[in-house]
Design a protein around this motif. Structure first.
Motif, short mmCIF file in Angstrom:
data_model
loop_
_atom_site.label_atom_id
_atom_site.label_comp_id
_atom_site.label_asym_id
_atom_site.label_seq_id
_atom_site.Cartn_x
_atom_site.Cartn_y
_atom_site.Cartn_z
N GLU A 3 15.71 70.16 105.58
CA GLU A 3 14.73 70.68 106.53
C GLU A 3 14.05 69.53 107.28
N TRP A 4 14.22 68.32 106.78
CA TRP A 4 13.59 67.16 107.40
C TRP A 4 14.53 66.57 108.45
N PRO A 29 9.13 66.25 109.30
CA PRO A 29 9.70 67.55 109.64
C PRO A 29 10.10 67.60 111.12
N GLN A 30 11.04 68.47 111.42
CA GLN A 30 11.48 68.67 112.81
C GLN A 30 10.28 69.01 113.69
N GLY A 31 10.08 68.20 114.74
CA GLY A 31 8.98 68.47 115.66
C GLY A 31 7.62 68.04 115.16
N GLY A 32 7.57 67.36 114.04
CA GLY A 32 6.28 66.96 113.50
C GLY A 32 5.82 65.60 114.01
N LEU A 205 10.39 66.12 120.46
CA LEU A 205 10.51 64.92 119.65
C LEU A 205 9.81 65.08 118.31
N SER A 206 10.31 64.33 117.35
CA SER A 206 9.57 64.16 116.11
C SER A 206 9.08 62.72 116.12
N ILE A 207 7.84 62.50 115.72
CA ILE A 207 7.24 61.18 115.93
C ILE A 207 6.65 60.62 114.64
N SER A 221 -2.03 63.50 113.91
CA SER A 221 -1.06 63.63 112.81
C SER A 221 -1.09 64.99 112.13
N ASP A 222 0.10 65.43 111.77
CA ASP A 222 0.22 66.60 110.89
C ASP A 222 0.06 66.17 109.43
#
Lengths: 258, 285, 292
Positions: A3-4, A29-32, A205-207, A221-222
């Motif tokens: 999932e990552w 994570p995707q899009g995180g 993007l994932s950043i 940040s998430d």
């Protein structure tokens, strides 16, 4: 399948007598948007260098969408979808602003060596396409008017934006930003936060962010990883990390030593 | 005092050699002290094929250039992936090795006495066109996706790799191209003077080419050409002995390094307006 | 390989090690390949010749005076070719050009002064052969070995026992921190160049004795390069080991039918290439990594 989008599992790196990174794990994570924070010398930039293949890992593994990327050469890792900016801006000083962006499009260029040296039609087409793509990227970060300038002549804040535009040209899935707000004034910081959000949306993007400015980290940040002496000190939501006594201690210790 | 035909021929030949060095040093930031040896490979291979085996010149020239590129492959593959110093050190060693081969395989190469009896094929128009063609290739290379990647590698190899640039591949490509140019310069040289010996291809010649590129300004093709013409013809006009000529170069270069490190033209090009028509915008101001 | 060859190879390798270490020391502190060191070898070889013939002195005084001259020359080179580059923080490309130019400049100065004639050193010793049991060693070879070992030991003493040595090592490990600690970097660099010039002077005299004098003698610097590549760039003990191996290999190859002294450099070059493919980090095993 994981999932990552990006995953670091128990990575370690030693330089001579210094354990720069020890048994560090990270999940994006995707899009995180996740952040790595910590005092100077905590090993944050080394983590970036390990992910992008600048240094080989001593142990552990790094997975991009479930695929092992540790051990691959730097340029291959980039082309698989991880791009970065540098803490101490590293633009190509022999090239102008547009050309700096083009360098990241060039490895994937559409025309051949013979087209290039004999000035054949595919070159003209290819150059035109990359240039319009490059200008588009410059427009996104607001650098379009400076396309023909030398990067050294740009103010600091714009150089940082140029680094981001150049990284985006490499078509990343994951973007690593190493202290992108360092040296910016408060107005520029706000401007920068909005820019990153916009790019994050537009490019899905994932950043991963390394940053010292708490304002930026807390707002964006998430999830936050706190490093100290190469090890994970704490991780959690921004609100949790902010209250964590260990983190406060590490930071206050740092402040005093400055 | 006019300039003789031979001075013009030698200047054109050095423009071809300098084109290669421009790619290696000016664009990509590597140093080859073995360019003269690739020249020797080209000169000897083509010369021997014609003199000993009766090959026609065009075929011999092609094989000569091919042999130079092959030698470039042997030297380039182990070195380009390492720190840049290795390219300089290993090419220097390559130069010594080539001279040792030429001196010692006397039956084949004529040893220190040299290879004689090469037919005179090279003429001024021929060598002039060859030089123009080399410049055409180098110019187009510089203003292409390949040239930009080279400049990126030169200014910051690590950042270049982080942009997805296959730095080792680009370096090898440039190295082979330059070896080819040098070998071709050697072919033209041998078929002009009709005689070659190992002493002609020492490291001083390789270094001289680097000096010319540097004198013109790193990154500037026109600067390199200008300095090849200037440094090639001026001493002849002034009738300097060769040692004094090189001494003069050295002093000029030391002065440039200390007081005008960008060289004659820096990164600029003087024919840019002409070039713009060729490559449609996007060059340096 | 027999014992006779072993003895000859070691004495040849010992001179190479002096060359390689001189090269490696500059590489360590300034991080570029110093091609001007070849020029130092040429000039000191001729200087030693002049001192020995004009001054009519023996080997030891010749060595002392020549190494002093080498030291002064290297300091001058640093001044002319590298000082301003350091002050203006120029990229490493410029150091390269500067050192190559300096190497050619010195070579051509010698060509102009002495023309391309060949000279040879006077005989320093009545007796030319030393007997060790069943083996024979040329007296000059013997001295070459003894003095090289001595010079290297003194160098190690300086590097590990004196303040200057600590400073040089600190500078080679981490220039920016050394600068921050307020160390007199200019002085350290000038001193290093002096030491390097002294080593060059010793090597120059022995090269002059071993081979006849000619302006291109300085190209023997290639032995130092190969030793450094084998040993690992910038590693002093690696350089010494690489140089000794090179000396042994050369003597051995020279004795092989069909190779001889003429083609030995070719074989060694090919071996170096193979070595680079298999073990690019050199014997010492450390690759210098760029800091990010």
């Amino acid at each position: 399948m994981s999932e990552w989008v990006l995953e670091a599992r128990h990575i370690s790196k030693r330089f001579g007598g210094v354990q720069a990174v020890q048994d560090f794990s990270l999940h994006l994570p995707q899009g995180g948007i996740i952040s790595i924070i910590g005092p100077n010398g905590a090993g944050k930039t080394t983590v970036f260098n390990l992910i992008t293949g600048v240094y080989p890992l001593d142990s552990g593994e790094i997975l991009l969408k479930g695929e092992q990327i540790s051990g691959l050469p730097q340029h291959v890792i980039t082309r698989k979808g991880i791009a970065r900016t540098f803490q101490n801006i590293r633009l190509f000083l022999g090239l102008n602003v547009l050309e700096n962006v083009l360098t990241a499009l060039d490895p994937d260029g559409s025309y051949s060596f013979l087209d290039a040296v004999l000035q054949l039609p595919p070159k003209k087409r290819g150059e035109r396409d990359s240039k319009s793509r490059g200008m588009e990227l410059l427009r996104m970060v607001g650098l379009e008017p400076y396309a023909g300038e030398q990067p050294a002549n740009l103010p600091y804040g714009l150089q940082r934006k140029l680094e981001i535009a150049r990284a985006l040209a490499a078509k990343p899935k994951v973007l690593l930003l190493d202290e992108p707000a360092a040296g910016l004034n408060p107005r520029e910081v706000q401007d920068f936060i909005e820019l990153v959000y916009r790019l994050h949306q537009d490019h899905s993007l994932s950043i991963i962010l390394i940053e010292h400015r708490m304002q930026v980290v807390m707002e964006m940040s998430d999830w936050i990883y706190v490093m100290n002496f190469g090890k994970l000190l704490a991780e959690g939501l921004p609100t949790e990390v902010q209250k964590n006594p260990e983190v406060i201690k590490a930071y206050i210790g740092e402040e005093e030593s400055c | 005092m006019g300039i003789s035909v031979s001075v013009l021929v030698f200047t054109c030949i050095s423009i071809i050699g300098v084109s290669g060095v421009f790619l290696i040093t000016g664009l990509t930031g590597m140093f080859s002290l073995g360019q003269a040896s690739f020249m020797a490979v080209g000169a000897y291979t083509s010369g021997l094929l014609v003199v000993r085996f009766g090959f026609p010149f065009p075929l011999a020239a092609v094989v000569g250039v091919g042999a130079g590129v092959l030698a470039g492959l042997v030297v380039g593959i182990p070195t380009v992936r390492l720190r840049r110093d290795y390219v300089a050190l290993v090419t220097f060693g390559f130069g010594e090795a080539i001279i040792a081969i030429l001196n010692n395989l006397t039956q084949i190469t004529g040893g220190a006495m040299g290879l004689v009896g090469i037919p005179p094929v090279t003429t001024l128009p021929f060598v002039g066109i060859s030089a123009m063609l080399s410049l055409f290739i180098v110019w187009n290379f510089k203003f292409s996706r390949f040239g930009r990647q080279c400049i990126a590698v030169r200014t910051d190899e690590l950042a270049a790799r982080s942009m997805g640039i296959h730095a080792d591949g680009i370096k090898l490509l440039v190295f082979l191209l330059a070896a080819g140019f040098s070998a071709y310069a050697g072919v033209l040289y041998g078929f002009y003077t009709t005689y070659v010996d190992p002493g002609l291809f020492n490291w001083t010649r390789s270094a001289e080419w680097i000096i010319m590129v540097f004198f013109g300004g790193l990154g500037s093709v026109s600067g390199a050409v200008l300095s090849a013409i200037l440094l090639g013809t001026l001493p002849e006009v002034l009738r300097f002995a060769s040692e004094w000529r090189i001494l003069l170069y050295c002093i000029i270069v030391l002065a440039i390094i200390n007081y005008r490190p960008k060289g004659l033209l820096g990164e600029r090009e003087i024919f840019l307006s002409f070039g713009k028509g060729l490559r449609k915008g996007g060059g340096k101001p | 390989m027999n014992i006779q060859q072993l003895l000859n190879g070691l004495s040849l390798g010992s001179v190479y090690s002096i060359i390689a270490v001189g090269f490696a020391l500059v590489f360590n502190i300034l991080k570029f390949s110093n091609f001007s060191h070849g020029g130092v070898l040429t000039v000191t070889a001729y200087a030693g010749y002049l001192i020995a013939t004009q001054g009519k002195v023996g080997l030891i005084p010749t060595l002392l005076l020549t190494s002093l001259a080498g030291g002064v020359l290297a300091v001058l080179i640093e001044r002319v070719a590298f000082r301003r580059l350091r002050n203006s923080k120029s990229p490493v490309i410029f150091y390269f050009v500067s050192s190559i130019t300096m190497g050619i400049l010195l070579e051509n100065l010698i060509t102009i002064t002495f023309s391309s004639n060949f000279y040879s050193y006077p005989k320093f010793f009545e007796q030319t052969i030393l007997r060790l049991g069943n083996f024979q060693v040329a007296v000059t070879d013997f001295w070459m070995f003894v003095i090289s070992v001595l010079a290297l030991s003194i160098l190690m003493g300086i590097l590990y026992r004196t303040k200057l040595g600590v400073a040089i090592r600190a500078l080679s490990m981490d220039p920016s921190t050394t600068l921050l600690m307020g160390a007199p970097v200019n002085q350290i660099i000038v001193s290093t160049f002096f030491v390097v010039g002294v080593l060059g002077g010793i090597a120059g005299v022995f090269l002059g004795i071993n081979y006849t004098l000619y302006p291109q003698l300085g190209q023997m610097i290639v032995k130092g390069f190969i030793a450094s590549v084998i040993g690992g760039l910038g590693n002093l003990s690696g350089a010494v080991i690489g140089a000794l191996l090179l000396g042994l290999l050369e003597v051995f190859l020279t004795g092989v039918e069909g190779i001889g002294s003429g083609l030995a450099p070719v074989v060694i070059f090919l071996i170096t290439l193979v070595f680079l493919i298999l073990r690019p980090q050199g014997i010492a095993g450390k690759i210098i990594q760029e800091k990010v």
